[in-house]
Scaffold this motif. Structure first.
Motif, short mmCIF file in Angstrom:
data_model
loop_
_atom_site.label_atom_id
_atom_site.label_comp_id
_atom_site.label_asym_id
_atom_site.label_seq_id
_atom_site.Cartn_x
_atom_site.Cartn_y
_atom_site.Cartn_z
N LEU A 40 0.85 -1.31 -0.06
CA LEU A 40 0.16 -0.17 0.19
C LEU A 40 0.88 1.23 -0.21
N ILE A 41 1.91 1.37 0.92
CA ILE A 41 2.76 2.21 0.56
C ILE A 41 3.30 2.47 -0.73
N ALA A 42 3.90 1.44 -1.46
CA ALA A 42 4.41 1.60 -2.58
C ALA A 42 3.39 2.07 -3.73
N TRP A 43 2.18 1.57 -3.54
CA TRP A 43 1.27 2.08 -4.23
C TRP A 43 0.97 3.55 -4.02
N ALA A 44 0.98 4.12 -2.93
CA ALA A 44 0.84 5.53 -2.73
C ALA A 44 1.76 6.35 -3.24
N ILE A 45 2.82 5.88 -3.17
CA ILE A 45 4.25 6.34 -3.83
C ILE A 45 4.04 6.42 -5.60
N PHE A 46 3.57 5.32 -5.77
CA PHE A 46 3.31 5.22 -7.17
C PHE A 46 2.39 6.40 -7.63
N LEU A 47 1.26 6.37 -7.06
CA LEU A 47 0.18 7.46 -7.46
C LEU A 47 0.71 8.80 -7.24
N SER A 48 1.70 8.95 -6.29
CA SER A 48 2.13 10.24 -6.19
C SER A 48 1.27 11.12 -5.33
N ASP A 49 0.56 10.62 -4.45
CA ASP A 49 -0.44 11.42 -3.63
C ASP A 49 -0.22 11.18 -2.24
N LEU A 50 0.04 12.25 -1.50
CA LEU A 50 0.17 12.55 -0.06
C LEU A 50 -0.97 12.15 0.82
#
Length: 175
Positions: A121-131
């Motif tokens: 999930l952290i990787a997904w959030a980073i991939f999405l580039s959304d804080l």
């Protein structure tokens, strides 16, 4: 009262005796992979429909790959250990656990499989580039801890007693 709040297993006997709380309706009801999917979809929805905190993350793809591979290796090895020890993989039936697994990643965290889901999930959030997507992680940790991990721990204490308590005293829940 402060001692009761710090008790590592909230539904176990505390300084004032056993608590008589009924289990919450969500305890061990929703499969962890469904919770993971819900959070991943919510993160995607926020990133796509509310890109208020869209940020440029340097090395976004390598970081995403590193976290995902780390999660896959950790989760896969954890599953392998469960299968090797012939213990249940069913997250809703911790009472069916045949024996404690305390080797491999279980030396460092009591929940490497859930930690793996959180890394993805952290990787997904980073991939999405959304804080904002990234800021959803405390809710994931909170839900998993309250409705999955603590009920599992109650069952494991019931089954393994002091052996599990000793392990839990030495090994962090997450990291």
């Amino acid at each position: 009262m402060a001692e009761e709040q710090n008790h590592p297993f909230p539904h176990e006997p505390g300084p004032q005796g056993p608590e008589v709380k009924q289990p919450h309706i969500l305890e061990l009801k929703v499969p962890p992979v469904v919770i993971f999917g819900f959070f991943a979809a919510a993160m995607w929805g926020i990133a796509v429909y509310f890109p208020v905190f869209d940020v440029d993350i340097p090395f976004r793809i390598p970081i995403t790959i590193f976290l995902t591979v780390t999660a896959g290796l950790t989760g896969g090895y954890s599953l392998h250990l469960f299968l090797k020890e012939k213990t249940t993989l069913h997250a809703h039936k911790p009472q069916d656990t045949g024996q404690m697994v305390v080797s491999g990643p279980y030396r460092h965290t009591r929940n490497p499989m859930y930690l793996s889901l959180s890394l993805v999930l952290i990787a997904w959030a980073i991939f999405l580039s959304d804080l904002i997507a990234l800021m959803m992680m405390p809710a994931f940790y909170g839900y998993m801890t309250r409705f999955q991990i603590i009920p599992e721990e109650r069952q494991l204490i019931s089954k393994f007693g002091d052996d599990y308590k000793d392990y839990a005293d030495k090994t962090p829940r997450w990291l």
